[in-house]
Design a protein around this motif. Structure first.
Motif, PDB file in Angstrom:
ATOM      1  N   ARG A  81       2.224  -2.975   2.931  1.00 19.38           N
ATOM      2  CA  ARG A  81       1.801  -3.460   4.262  1.00 19.38           C
ATOM      3  C   ARG A  81       0.356  -3.058   4.538  1.00 19.38           C
ATOM      4  O   ARG A  81      -0.431  -3.830   5.066  1.00 19.38           O
ATOM      5  CB  ARG A  81       2.716  -2.889   5.349  1.00 19.38           C
ATOM      6  CG  ARG A  81       4.075  -3.570   5.418  1.00 19.38           C
ATOM      7  CD  ARG A  81       4.805  -3.202   6.704  1.00 19.38           C
ATOM      8  NE  ARG A  81       5.132  -1.791   6.750  1.00 19.38           N
ATOM      9  CZ  ARG A  81       6.266  -1.262   6.327  1.00 19.38           C
ATOM     10  NH1 ARG A  81       7.210  -2.032   5.822  1.00 19.38           N
ATOM     11  NH2 ARG A  81       6.486   0.036   6.408  1.00 19.38           N
ATOM     12  N   LYS A  82       0.024  -1.814   4.160  1.00 19.13           N
ATOM     13  CA  LYS A  82      -1.327  -1.319   4.437  1.00 19.13           C
ATOM     14  C   LYS A  82      -2.353  -2.032   3.551  1.00 19.13           C
ATOM     15  O   LYS A  82      -3.384  -2.486   4.035  1.00 19.13           O
ATOM     16  CB  LYS A  82      -1.365   0.195   4.204  1.00 19.13           C
ATOM     17  CG  LYS A  82      -2.577   0.869   4.774  1.00 19.13           C
ATOM     18  CD  LYS A  82      -2.377   2.366   4.883  1.00 19.13           C
ATOM     19  CE  LYS A  82      -3.614   3.002   5.494  1.00 19.13           C
ATOM     20  NZ  LYS A  82      -3.471   4.423   5.737  1.00 19.13           N
TER      21      LYS A  82
ATOM     22  N   ARG B 156      -0.235   4.843   8.949  1.00 18.23           N
ATOM     23  CA  ARG B 156      -1.006   3.616   8.771  1.00 18.23           C
ATOM     24  C   ARG B 156      -2.160   3.443   9.750  1.00 18.23           C
ATOM     25  O   ARG B 156      -2.884   2.466   9.674  1.00 18.23           O
ATOM     26  CB  ARG B 156      -0.073   2.405   8.862  1.00 18.23           C
ATOM     27  CG  ARG B 156       0.615   2.264  10.199  1.00 18.23           C
ATOM     28  CD  ARG B 156       1.749   1.278  10.160  1.00 18.23           C
ATOM     29  NE  ARG B 156       2.947   1.868   9.611  1.00 18.23           N
ATOM     30  CZ  ARG B 156       4.158   1.294   9.634  1.00 18.23           C
ATOM     31  NH1 ARG B 156       4.306   0.114  10.137  1.00 18.23           N
ATOM     32  NH2 ARG B 156       5.203   1.896   9.152  1.00 18.23           N
ATOM     33  N   ASN B 157      -2.342   4.374  10.677  1.00 17.02           N
ATOM     34  CA  ASN B 157      -3.329   4.099  11.723  1.00 17.02           C
ATOM     35  C   ASN B 157      -4.693   4.750  11.492  1.00 17.02           C
ATOM     36  O   ASN B 157      -5.520   4.775  12.386  1.00 17.02           O
ATOM     37  CB  ASN B 157      -2.763   4.464  13.101  1.00 17.02           C
ATOM     38  CG  ASN B 157      -2.469   5.942  13.250  1.00 17.02           C
ATOM     39  OD1 ASN B 157      -2.781   6.723  12.348  1.00 17.02           O
ATOM     40  ND2 ASN B 157      -1.877   6.332  14.354  1.00 17.02           N
TER      41      ASN B 157
ATOM     42  N   SER C  51       0.309 -11.357   7.249  1.00 13.24           N
ATOM     43  CA  SER C  51      -1.086 -11.409   7.690  1.00 13.24           C
ATOM     44  C   SER C  51      -1.385 -12.901   7.884  1.00 13.24           C
ATOM     45  O   SER C  51      -0.461 -13.711   7.948  1.00 13.24           O
ATOM     46  CB  SER C  51      -1.996 -10.811   6.614  1.00 13.24           C
ATOM     47  OG  SER C  51      -2.028 -11.665   5.482  1.00 13.24           O
TER      48      SER C  51
ATOM     49  N   TYR D 267      -0.113  -7.403   9.375  1.00 11.11           N
ATOM     50  CA  TYR D 267      -0.202  -6.834  10.724  1.00 11.11           C
ATOM     51  C   TYR D 267       0.918  -7.263  11.668  1.00 11.11           C
ATOM     52  O   TYR D 267       1.092  -6.684  12.726  1.00 11.11           O
ATOM     53  CB  TYR D 267      -1.567  -7.160  11.351  1.00 11.11           C
ATOM     54  CG  TYR D 267      -1.821  -8.627  11.591  1.00 11.11           C
ATOM     55  CD1 TYR D 267      -1.363  -9.256  12.748  1.00 11.11           C
ATOM     56  CD2 TYR D 267      -2.547  -9.382  10.683  1.00 11.11           C
ATOM     57  CE1 TYR D 267      -1.599 -10.587  12.974  1.00 11.11           C
ATOM     58  CE2 TYR D 267      -2.785 -10.728  10.897  1.00 11.11           C
ATOM     59  CZ  TYR D 267      -2.316 -11.324  12.046  1.00 11.11           C
ATOM     60  OH  TYR D 267      -2.556 -12.654  12.279  1.00 11.11           O
TER      61      TYR D 267
ATOM     62  N   ASP E 270      -2.769  -5.554   4.782  1.00  7.47           N
ATOM     63  CA  ASP E 270      -2.982  -5.700   6.222  1.00  7.47           C
ATOM     64  C   ASP E 270      -1.956  -6.663   6.837  1.00  7.47           C
ATOM     65  O   ASP E 270      -2.304  -7.595   7.559  1.00  7.47           O
ATOM     66  CB  ASP E 270      -4.421  -6.180   6.487  1.00  7.47           C
ATOM     67  CG  ASP E 270      -4.811  -6.017   7.947  1.00  7.47           C
ATOM     68  OD1 ASP E 270      -4.234  -5.141   8.632  1.00  7.47           O
ATOM     69  OD2 ASP E 270      -5.702  -6.761   8.407  1.00  7.47           O
TER      70      ASP E 270
ATOM     71  N   THR F  28       0.142  -2.182  12.418  1.00  8.71           N
ATOM     72  CA  THR F  28      -0.915  -1.435  11.710  1.00  8.71           C
ATOM     73  C   THR F  28      -1.442  -0.219  12.457  1.00  8.71           C
ATOM     74  O   THR F  28      -2.187   0.566  11.882  1.00  8.71           O
ATOM     75  CB  THR F  28      -2.132  -2.344  11.432  1.00  8.71           C
ATOM     76  OG1 THR F  28      -2.699  -2.759  12.694  1.00  8.71           O
ATOM     77  CG2 THR F  28      -1.752  -3.569  10.634  1.00  8.71           C
ATOM     78  N   GLU F  29      -1.115  -0.072  13.759  1.00 12.26           N
ATOM     79  CA  GLU F  29      -1.724   1.072  14.444  1.00 12.26           C
ATOM     80  C   GLU F  29      -0.744   1.749  15.385  1.00 12.26           C
ATOM     81  O   GLU F  29       0.351   2.117  14.971  1.00 12.26           O
ATOM     82  CB  GLU F  29      -3.051   0.671  15.114  1.00 12.26           C
ATOM     83  CG  GLU F  29      -3.093  -0.652  15.828  1.00 12.26           C
ATOM     84  CD  GLU F  29      -4.485  -0.974  16.369  1.00 12.26           C
ATOM     85  OE1 GLU F  29      -4.552  -1.382  17.521  1.00 12.26           O
ATOM     86  OE2 GLU F  29      -5.513  -0.816  15.661  1.00 12.26           O
TER      87      GLU F  29
END
Ligand code: ATP
Length: 365
Positions: A104-105, A145-146, A274, A110, A108, A138-139
């Motif tokens: 996922r990271k 992941r942030n 994404s 999201y 991205d 993502t955050e």
């Protein structure tokens, strides 16, 4: 994406990452159902690309998330990720980003999109619930992941824990657009979930930016709710909601709640997306207690694969892929309604019997 010069995107190229535990049973089941649905609507096959991930990858490559798997994914249109049992990995892998988190990271992804809709015939607390949770992925407060480097959670002394929550305008804007576009294809209603009475700067920004983006979608009604009130509303009148957009942690919690209210873990589908990549991933874990026994419910994985086809239909401008997704949903619903269900839903069907029954119905409308 495929052979570009003629404008023909070619067959979709989809990675197959079986993962751990029941992933070895439910991912092949989802693949077979997708193959059947494409054949049923006379579409070309998917080019499946198996790639190592999880405990098998540790045995062969010394890591659960080999770099060559990540490199290969970049070349594909989409992928199906089975669950991973990272709690069973040896140290140091147990402490690291899980394979799903790493993917996922890296890409991205999201938007985590998690529908909650009861299947006809499955006993559910909220049988009329039909909503989708769009979770920013993502955050927020998710420490893994942030941050660009390091993690957003730390300990200055053994008795003090600190966590950093991150909310940016850019991330709020893109997730809001995802939610509003989705609502346009549904019942045209978005609820923004936040906690702006307490986390006024961070979740207040989330609420305000989502509402601002809503002005670009005059055909969609918007309201907002505090996350605590939302939990109660979901239990009391979950059928009133259409699309719920929220930050990472609230989305994680509310989607489990909505998933359980509308059915069970074995039926809760999701994608992570994404603008250019999509990953189908069931909401449940690797279920090591039942793995290898042909007992797992493949519904969540199969329905996640159907969502992947919908997503591909939109980005590739190939509505027939959406028709194949519809075939899959219809076949799963009719199979379940006929009483062919796995043990988690009180039935006697094995994973393979359930899958065969879905495949037969994919061809029979
Ligand atoms: P994770 O933290 O990775 O989500 P977990 O241990 O919290 O894992 P699961 O692996 O999802 O949770 O398992 C929870 C329970 O639900 C187990 O008893 C498992 O057998 C059951 N379960 C989960 N998924 C399925 C499925 N697809 N079919 C049948 N039972 C399932």
């Amino acid at each position: 994406m495929g052979s570009g010069s003629t404008g023909d995107p070619g067959n979709p190229r989809v990675g197959l990452l079986v993962g751990d535990g029941i992933g070895r049973e439910i991912v092949p089941a989802a693949r077979d159902v997708v193959d059947a649905a494409l054949a049923a609507v006379a579409l070309p096959e998917v080019d499946w690309v198996p790639l190592p991930i999880g405990s098998d990858a540790i045995s062969t490559y010394g890591t659960p998330t080999p770099e060559h798997t990540l490199v290969a994914l970049a070349d594909l249109d989409a992928w199906i990720l089975g669950p991973h049992d990272s709690a069973s990995y040896p140290d140091p892998f147990r402490q690291q980003l899980t394979p799903g988190g790493a993917i996922r990271k890296r890409f991205d992804l999201y938007a985590n999109i998690r529908p909650a809709r009861a299947l006809p015939g499955v006993r559910a607390v909220s049988p009329h619930m039909d909503l989708v949770i769009v979770r920013e992925n993502t955050e927020g407060f998710y420490a893994d992941r942030n941050m660009f480097a390091g993690v957003g959670e730390f300990m200055p002394t053994p008795d003090v824990g600190l966590a950093v929550g991150v909310v940016t305008r850019a991330a709020c804007e893109r997730i809001a657009h995802t939610a509003f576009r989705l609502a346009q294809q549904r019942r045209k209603r978005v609820t923004v979930v936040h906690k702006a009475n307490v986390l006024s700067i961070t979740t207040g920004l989330f609420r305000d930016v989502c509402r601002e983006m809503g002005r670009h979608y005059p055909d969609v009604d918007v309201d907002d709710a505090h996350v605590d009130a939302m939990a109660a509303h979901l239990v009391r009148r979950g059928e009133d909601y259409d699309v719920i957009v929220t930050e990472n942690m609230f989305g994680d919690i509310l989607s489990d709640l909505a998933g359980e209210l509308s059915g069970s873990l074995g039926t809760a589908a999701s994608i992570n997306a994404s603008d250019t990549k999509v990953m189908a991933q069931a909401a449940h874990g690797a279920a090591p207690d039942i793995s290898g026994r042909n007992r797992a419910n493949p519904t969540a994985m199969i329905m996640s694969a159907a969502m992947l086809l919908d997503w591909l239909a939109a980005v590739r401008h190939e509505p027939a892929l959406g028709t194949a997704a519809e075939r899959i949903r219809g076949a799963v619903e009719r199979t379940v309604a006929s009483g062919v269900v796995t043990a988690d839903l009180g039935g006697l069907a094995s994973t393979s019997e359930f899958t065969e029954s879905v495949i037969a119905r994919v061809f029979r409308r």
